[in-house]
Motif scaffolding. Structure first.
Motif, PDB file in Angstrom:
ATOM      1  N   UNK A 147       0.797  -1.224   0.000  1.00 20.05           N
ATOM      2  CA  UNK A 147       0.000   0.000   0.000  1.00 20.05           C
ATOM      3  C   UNK A 147       0.836   1.284   0.000  1.00 20.05           C
ATOM      4  N   UNK A 148       2.126   1.175   0.089  1.00 18.24           N
ATOM      5  CA  UNK A 148       2.967   2.378   0.109  1.00 18.24           C
ATOM      6  C   UNK A 148       2.874   3.121  -1.219  1.00 18.24           C
ATOM      7  N   UNK A 149       3.079   4.422  -1.151  1.00 13.81           N
ATOM      8  CA  UNK A 149       3.124   5.235  -2.372  1.00 13.81           C
ATOM      9  C   UNK A 149       4.315   4.830  -3.228  1.00 13.81           C
ATOM     10  N   UNK A 150       5.426   4.527  -2.593  1.00 11.11           N
ATOM     11  CA  UNK A 150       6.626   4.095  -3.304  1.00 11.11           C
ATOM     12  C   UNK A 150       7.476   3.208  -2.425  1.00 11.11           C
ATOM     13  N   UNK A 151       8.270   2.353  -3.048  1.00 14.88           N
ATOM     14  CA  UNK A 151       9.108   1.387  -2.344  1.00 14.88           C
ATOM     15  C   UNK A 151      10.562   1.569  -2.781  1.00 14.88           C
ATOM     16  N   UNK A 152      11.470   1.564  -1.799  1.00  6.82           N
ATOM     17  CA  UNK A 152      12.908   1.665  -2.053  1.00  6.82           C
ATOM     18  C   UNK A 152      13.568   0.474  -1.369  1.00  6.82           C
ATOM     19  N   UNK A 153      14.510  -0.155  -2.047  1.00  5.99           N
ATOM     20  CA  UNK A 153      15.272  -1.258  -1.471  1.00  5.99           C
ATOM     21  C   UNK A 153      16.752  -0.992  -1.710  1.00  5.99           C
ATOM     22  N   UNK A 154      17.599  -1.706  -0.971  1.00  6.04           N
ATOM     23  CA  UNK A 154      19.034  -1.464  -1.050  1.00  6.04           C
ATOM     24  C   UNK A 154      19.708  -2.298  -2.128  1.00  6.04           C
ATOM     25  N   UNK A 155      19.011  -3.316  -2.636  1.00  9.99           N
ATOM     26  CA  UNK A 155      19.611  -4.169  -3.655  1.00  9.99           C
ATOM     27  C   UNK A 155      18.531  -4.776  -4.528  1.00  9.99           C
ATOM     28  N   UNK A 173      15.976   1.051  -6.491  1.00  9.74           N
ATOM     29  CA  UNK A 173      17.166   0.645  -5.749  1.00  9.74           C
ATOM     30  C   UNK A 173      17.975   1.901  -5.449  1.00  9.74           C
ATOM     31  N   UNK A 174      18.124   2.210  -4.175  1.00  8.29           N
ATOM     32  CA  UNK A 174      18.845   3.421  -3.753  1.00  8.29           C
ATOM     33  C   UNK A 174      19.739   3.055  -2.576  1.00  8.29           C
ATOM     34  N   UNK A 175      20.986   3.477  -2.631  1.00  8.80           N
ATOM     35  CA  UNK A 175      21.910   3.250  -1.532  1.00  8.80           C
ATOM     36  C   UNK A 175      22.914   4.392  -1.483  1.00  8.80           C
ATOM     37  N   UNK A 176      24.079   4.144  -0.918  1.00 11.90           N
ATOM     38  CA  UNK A 176      25.134   5.137  -0.874  1.00 11.90           C
ATOM     39  C   UNK A 176      25.671   5.353  -2.293  1.00 11.90           C
ATOM     40  N   UNK A 177      26.386   6.455  -2.499  1.00  7.82           N
ATOM     41  CA  UNK A 177      26.886   6.743  -3.834  1.00  7.82           C
ATOM     42  C   UNK A 177      28.298   7.280  -3.826  1.00  7.82           C
ATOM     43  N   UNK A 178      28.868   7.345  -5.026  1.00  7.94           N
ATOM     44  CA  UNK A 178      30.240   7.789  -5.224  1.00  7.94           C
ATOM     45  C   UNK A 178      30.279   9.028  -6.102  1.00  7.94           C
ATOM     46  N   UNK A 179      31.327   9.834  -5.996  1.00 11.10           N
ATOM     47  CA  UNK A 179      31.449  10.999  -6.879  1.00 11.10           C
ATOM     48  C   UNK A 179      31.493  10.569  -8.341  1.00 11.10           C
ATOM     49  N   UNK A 180      31.077  11.452  -9.222  1.00 14.02           N
ATOM     50  CA  UNK A 180      31.133  11.146 -10.653  1.00 14.02           C
ATOM     51  C   UNK A 180      32.569  10.987 -11.127  1.00 14.02           C
ATOM     52  N   UNK A 181      33.505  11.719 -10.504  1.00 14.98           N
ATOM     53  CA  UNK A 181      34.919  11.624 -10.885  1.00 14.98           C
ATOM     54  C   UNK A 181      35.564  10.457 -10.146  1.00 14.98           C
ATOM     55  N   UNK A 182      35.702   9.340 -10.841  1.00 16.23           N
ATOM     56  CA  UNK A 182      36.305   8.150 -10.269  1.00 16.23           C
ATOM     57  C   UNK A 182      37.654   7.885 -10.929  1.00 16.23           C
ATOM     58  N   UNK A 183      38.527   7.106 -10.285  1.00 17.59           N
ATOM     59  CA  UNK A 183      39.815   6.806 -10.917  1.00 17.59           C
ATOM     60  C   UNK A 183      39.628   6.166 -12.286  1.00 17.59           C
ATOM     61  N   UNK A 349      35.443  -3.347 -11.071  1.00 14.94           N
ATOM     62  CA  UNK A 349      34.864  -2.600  -9.952  1.00 14.94           C
ATOM     63  C   UNK A 349      34.477  -1.185 -10.366  1.00 14.94           C
ATOM     64  N   UNK A 350      35.335  -0.524 -11.133  1.00 18.74           N
ATOM     65  CA  UNK A 350      35.023   0.841 -11.559  1.00 18.74           C
ATOM     66  C   UNK A 350      33.857   0.863 -12.540  1.00 18.74           C
ATOM     67  N   UNK A 351      33.760  -0.158 -13.380  1.00 17.78           N
ATOM     68  CA  UNK A 351      32.605  -0.225 -14.284  1.00 17.78           C
ATOM     69  C   UNK A 351      31.315  -0.386 -13.484  1.00 17.78           C
ATOM     70  N   UNK A 352      31.332  -1.240 -12.471  1.00 14.95           N
ATOM     71  CA  UNK A 352      30.173  -1.399 -11.599  1.00 14.95           C
ATOM     72  C   UNK A 352      29.866  -0.103 -10.862  1.00 14.95           C
ATOM     73  N   UNK A 353      30.889   0.579 -10.365  1.00 16.54           N
ATOM     74  CA  UNK A 353      30.685   1.836  -9.651  1.00 16.54           C
ATOM     75  C   UNK A 353      30.020   2.874 -10.547  1.00 16.54           C
ATOM     76  N   UNK A 354      30.491   2.989 -11.789  1.00 20.25           N
ATOM     77  CA  UNK A 354      29.932   3.997 -12.696  1.00 20.25           C
ATOM     78  C   UNK A 354      28.501   3.668 -13.109  1.00 20.25           C
ATOM     79  N   UNK A 355      28.230   2.404 -13.318  1.00 18.41           N
ATOM     80  CA  UNK A 355      26.905   2.026 -13.801  1.00 18.41           C
ATOM     81  C   UNK A 355      25.846   2.010 -12.713  1.00 18.41           C
ATOM     82  N   UNK A 356      26.241   1.712 -11.452  1.00 17.41           N
ATOM     83  CA  UNK A 356      25.224   1.461 -10.433  1.00 17.41           C
ATOM     84  C   UNK A 356      25.308   2.346  -9.196  1.00 17.41           C
ATOM     85  N   UNK A 357      26.442   3.021  -8.960  1.00 20.74           N
ATOM     86  CA  UNK A 357      26.616   3.643  -7.653  1.00 20.74           C
ATOM     87  C   UNK A 357      27.084   5.086  -7.698  1.00 20.74           C
TER      88      UNK A 357
END
Length: 380
Positions: A147-155, A173-183, A349-357
């Protein structure tokens, strides 16, 4: 509304700080922990405990009986919660279900026609194990999910599991995030060195992992006598020390100091507990530690069950060496493999970071759902 403050050192506190900093609309944080929170780093926060805090008694065997005080005070807490929400002029409620307050807030939302957003960080069967009202709260969680208006999960693993159990409904899906400028490439590593690093809270459930890690470091030191092998922890004391390898224990520190740590380490240790008693956590939750690790430019050594949400995600991107057993030799070889395959592991890892986090993407999804506020997200 959640049972921790914005300055809390937990993963939940870190996620909320990332999402609420520079918020596009005014917000009020309601902390429902019994222990008073530290002053928030920004924004407005009030402390609304379901019962008084009893200091040292909270850490004794008598603490379980304090739940009945909260039960006795429940009507007063519910009135105070409703009054706080209405006096704030709330136009929506966002709640993290780590206790009964998520259900009490949902009742306020229903009575006053307020949009309600459920945000699940951990399954309650893990963080409320042994609670006398767990069955009732799981039933209420299913009701609110539907019945919630919206649902958020961590994964994704958690979202798909809740859709199977409670009903197929849209979720973000919403969690912590990283800066756009990654190594762009792995950090440089001096030859003949293996500095293994762990950051964050070291739960009791991780102790078997750390006993094996201590033996693995000794194994590596004997196998590579010409290497400088060191173990560094940030925010926790290790329960077991290696016999031949030095250990450096650093106190808890803000994210900026953790970022400086990464300039002098070589392998990031990512443990998760083994055993069915922890499956409600490992199979569905994602640690904020993992997000930091992904954007570091350093290879990750995952040490935990193969069916964990983190293990499945890392495997999909080839983003970590994985060891799925409590065997020192296997973990020692995992450290060697992480150092040898650092280029491929860091690229995954960096590809995953850019695409998801990326933090801009996390904030955009969060605020578009909660307030319909368009927040500029990354497009490349």
């Amino acid at each position: 509304m959640q049972p921790f403050g914005l300055r809390d050192s937990s993963g939940g506190g870190r996620i909320l700080r990332a999402l609420l900093q520079e918020a596009p609309v005014p917000f009020l944080s309601i902390c429902t922990s019994v222990r008073p929170p530290a002053p928030p780093p920004f924004g407005r926060e009030v402390h609304l405990p379901p019962r008084p805090y009893f200091g040292r008694i909270e850490a004794t065997r008598f603490a379980r009986y304090l739940r009945w005080i909260a039960e006795w005070r429940r009507p007063a807490f519910e009135r105070a919660l409703e009054r706080t929400i209405l006096e704030a002029g709330a136009t929506a409620i966002h709640a993290i279900p780590h206790g009964e307050a998520f259900w009490q807030a949902f009742q306020v939302a229903e009575r006053h026609g307020l949009p309600y957003f459920l945000n699940v960080h951990d399954d309650m069967r893990y963080n409320l194990a042994g609670h006398p009202k767990l069955d009732f709260l799981m039933d209420r969680l299913a009701y609110v999910w539907q019945r919630a208006t919206g649902r958020i999960v961590i994964s994704e693993a958690m979202g798909e599991a809740y859709c199977r159990w409670f009903g197929r409904l849209p979720y973000e899906i919403v969690t912590d995030g990283l800066p756009d400028e990654l190594p762009e490439a792995p950090r440089p590593r001096p030859e003949g060195r293996a500095v293994v690093y762990f950051m964050g809270a070291l739960h009791l459930s991780y102790h078997p992992n750390f006993r094996v890690l201590a033996e693995a470091l000794d194994w590596l030191r004997a196998r590579r006598p010409d290497w400088e092998v060191t173990f560094v922890t940030r925010g926790s004391r290790t329960p077991v020390r290696p016999r031949t390898v030095p250990v450096q224990e650093l106190p808890y520190a803000p994210e900026a100091e953790v970022a400086r740590d990464l300039d002098r380490v070589d392998v990031l240790y990512m443990p998760l507990p083994f055993g069915e008693q922890y499956c409600w956590f490992t199979r569905y939750s994602l640690s904020t530690k993992l997000v930091t690790y992904l954007g570091s430019g350093l290879p990750i050594l995952y040490h935990g069950p193969a069916d964990a949400a983190a293990a499945q995600l890392l495997a999909r991107y080839g983003a970590a060496v994985q060891v799925h057993e409590l065997e020192p030799d296997a973990l020692g070889r995992g450290i060697e493999q992480a150092l040898e395959a650092r280029d491929e592991l860091v690229a995954g890892a960096l590809r995953l970071a850019r695409e998801r986090f990326r933090l801009s993407d996390q904030r955009a999804r969060f605020w578009k759902l909660l307030a319909g506020v368009p927040v500029e997200a990354s497009t490349d």
